[in-house]
Motif scaffolding. Structure first.
Motif, short mmCIF file in Angstrom:
data_model
loop_
_atom_site.label_atom_id
_atom_site.label_comp_id
_atom_site.label_asym_id
_atom_site.label_seq_id
_atom_site.Cartn_x
_atom_site.Cartn_y
_atom_site.Cartn_z
N LYS A 74 25.81 51.71 62.83
CA LYS A 74 25.27 50.79 61.82
C LYS A 74 25.06 49.40 62.42
O LYS A 74 24.01 48.78 62.23
CB LYS A 74 26.24 50.69 60.63
N ASN B 289 22.26 49.40 65.23
CA ASN B 289 20.91 49.49 64.68
C ASN B 289 20.44 48.13 64.16
O ASN B 289 19.28 47.74 64.38
CB ASN B 289 20.86 50.51 63.54
N TYR C 65 30.37 48.37 56.46
CA TYR C 65 30.42 49.83 56.31
C TYR C 65 29.84 50.29 54.97
O TYR C 65 29.18 51.32 54.89
CB TYR C 65 31.86 50.31 56.45
N ASN D 290 27.81 48.32 53.01
CA ASN D 290 26.65 47.51 52.63
C ASN D 290 25.51 48.38 52.12
O ASN D 290 24.81 48.01 51.17
CB ASN D 290 26.18 46.66 53.82
N ASP D 291 25.33 49.55 52.73
CA ASP D 291 24.28 50.47 52.26
C ASP D 291 24.55 50.93 50.83
O ASP D 291 23.62 51.11 50.04
CB ASP D 291 24.17 51.68 53.18
N LEU D 292 25.82 51.14 50.50
CA LEU D 292 26.18 51.53 49.13
C LEU D 292 25.82 50.40 48.17
O LEU D 292 25.30 50.66 47.06
CB LEU D 292 27.67 51.84 49.03
N ASP D 293 26.11 49.16 48.56
CA ASP D 293 25.79 48.02 47.70
C ASP D 293 24.30 47.99 47.36
O ASP D 293 23.92 47.78 46.21
CB ASP D 293 26.19 46.71 48.39
N HIS D 294 23.46 48.21 48.36
CA HIS D 294 22.01 48.19 48.14
C HIS D 294 21.55 49.42 47.35
O HIS D 294 20.64 49.32 46.52
CB HIS D 294 21.28 48.10 49.48
N PHE D 295 22.20 50.55 47.57
CA PHE D 295 21.91 51.76 46.80
C PHE D 295 22.22 51.51 45.32
O PHE D 295 21.43 51.88 44.43
CB PHE D 295 22.74 52.92 47.33
N ASP E 194 18.59 51.37 43.94
CA ASP E 194 18.27 52.73 43.51
C ASP E 194 18.85 53.06 42.13
O ASP E 194 18.16 53.63 41.28
CB ASP E 194 18.78 53.76 44.53
#
Length: 388
Positions: free
Chosen positions: A151, A154, A227, A229-234, A238
């Protein structure tokens, strides 16, 4: 890596690291010859000879029982170095309502935001809304090191022009820190019995290969934000959750539909399973806002917020300890005075955010009378000051 720039950055990291650790033995030992130590550390980093020193492992019982791996002060300097390099990049990627270990954020903002969420969603308590609170099971111990490194890698590859330092050097440091196994490189302090009752999901000794990070390290706190952060944006983009916030592994959501929140639980469980995490089934809270909710040490109810039992209990324990100290010694030394002043004002600073005037007064009145030879109270029991 430019050695002159690195040395300048190390000095800044050293000043950052010593802010809250200056009284520790490790910090004092390093400070005695800090210039020499920083030059040596610079050379080791430039020549890629840097090795992480053993941590001190022990159980901390307050405010809750936790396993701590305390890094050597020298390694804390490196933690601050890497934090100063990569945090500005990730800060731009975090959602506003991620509160942990961020400038002008923290528990106080998290509590205020949840209170705001409830007021807004319920239209100032006139309409129904529901509060969902989730907890990630053994979060720090369950994080996968390989997933985390990918993560970060990238993002830094895409943002290397913003990094202002050699990417290869930063990745070298990150590998050292992320893939270090504290369990194989530590000195255990305390009795074995201290670990009794601590769930395996809260101990690095049971985390498994390439899993888990020590609680308390500055880098671990940053990794905890990255770790998920993707969940926060999801959740925000989404699931379209307007009233969503996270403090490390504590997630809170407010919504008009109880049924939709039940669907959200399932969707979040599926999402985090991809990164090796799971929701703590015993800590799922879904209730009408009128029931109130405990979040980050505060109990939030309509029109009124209360200090939670952990905050009150912690302050009472400190007061009992200070009273015992005065009873045993009869007087306080300068370092003791400084520590008491900082601790008392830390608790009072938290408590003044709630309706706690009588409680603050009661607590301070419980102090040994000799306490007031050194201190006095200011601003309606909101602050303790030092007598000159």
């Amino acid at each position: 890596m430019d050695s002159k720039k690195l040395l300048k950055d190390l000095f800044q990291a050293y000043y950052d690291a010593r802010k809250n650790k200056r009284g520790t033995i490790n910090a004092l030992k390093f400070e005695m010859e800090f210039e020499k130590n920083l030059f040596e550390l610079r050379d080791e980093l430039v020549e890629r000879r840097y090795q992480i020193k053993p941590s001190i492992c022990f159980i901390n019982f307050s405010p809750v029982k936790r396993e701590i791996f305390a890094a050597d002060f020298r390694d804390r300097v490196v933690h601050h170095l890497i934090y100063n390099y990569i945090s500005p990049i990730f800060e731009k990627l975090f959602i506003y309502d991620s509160y942990s270990c961020r400038t002008r954020k923290g528990t106080s903002l998290g509590i205020k935001r949840l209170d705001h969420f409830i007021r807004s969603c319920s239209e100032n308590y006139r309409k129904d809304c529901w509060i969902l609170k989730l907890d990630i099971k053994g979060y720090f111990m369950a994080m996968d090191k390989n997933i985390l490194y990918k993560k970060i890698d990238n993002v830094l590859e895409k943002k290397k022009e913003e990094l202002k330092v050699d990417l290869d050097f930063v990745l070298y440091l990150l590998k050292k820190i992320i893939f270090n196994d504290p369990v194989k490189n530590c000195v255990v302090r305390g009795k074995k019995e201290n670990w009794l009752g601590l769930p395996k999901s809260k101990s690095l000794f049971f985390s498994g290969k390439d899993k888990g990070f020590p609680i308390g390290n500055l880098t671990s706190q940053l990794f905890g934000n990255i770790y998920l952060n993707d969940l926060d944006h999801f959740a925000k983009e989404d699931l379209k959750l307007k009233y969503y916030g996270r403090y490390v592994d504590d997630i809170v959501i407010v919504h008009r539909s109880r049924e939709y929140l039940r669907q959200v639980i399932v969707k979040i469980k599926i999402f985090i399973r991809r990164v090796g995490l799971s929701v703590h089934e015993g800590k799922i809270y879904l209730q009408h806002f009128k029931k109130g909710v405990l979040f980050l040490g505060a109990f939030i109810k309509p029109f009124r917020n209360y200090a939670g039992h952990r905050i009150k209990g912690g302050f009472f324990k400190r007061i009992e300890g200070w009273n015992r100290l005065l009873a045993e010694k009869g007087k306080l030394e300068k370092p003791e005075v400084a520590l008491i002043l900082a601790s008392a004002n830390s608790y009072l600073g938290i408590m003044k955010n709630y309706q706690t005037f009588r409680l603050r007064k009661k607590m301070l009145n419980a102090l040994d009378g000799r306490f007031w030879e050194y201190f006095f109270v200011q601003n309606n029991f909101e602050k303790v000051c030092l007598k000159h």
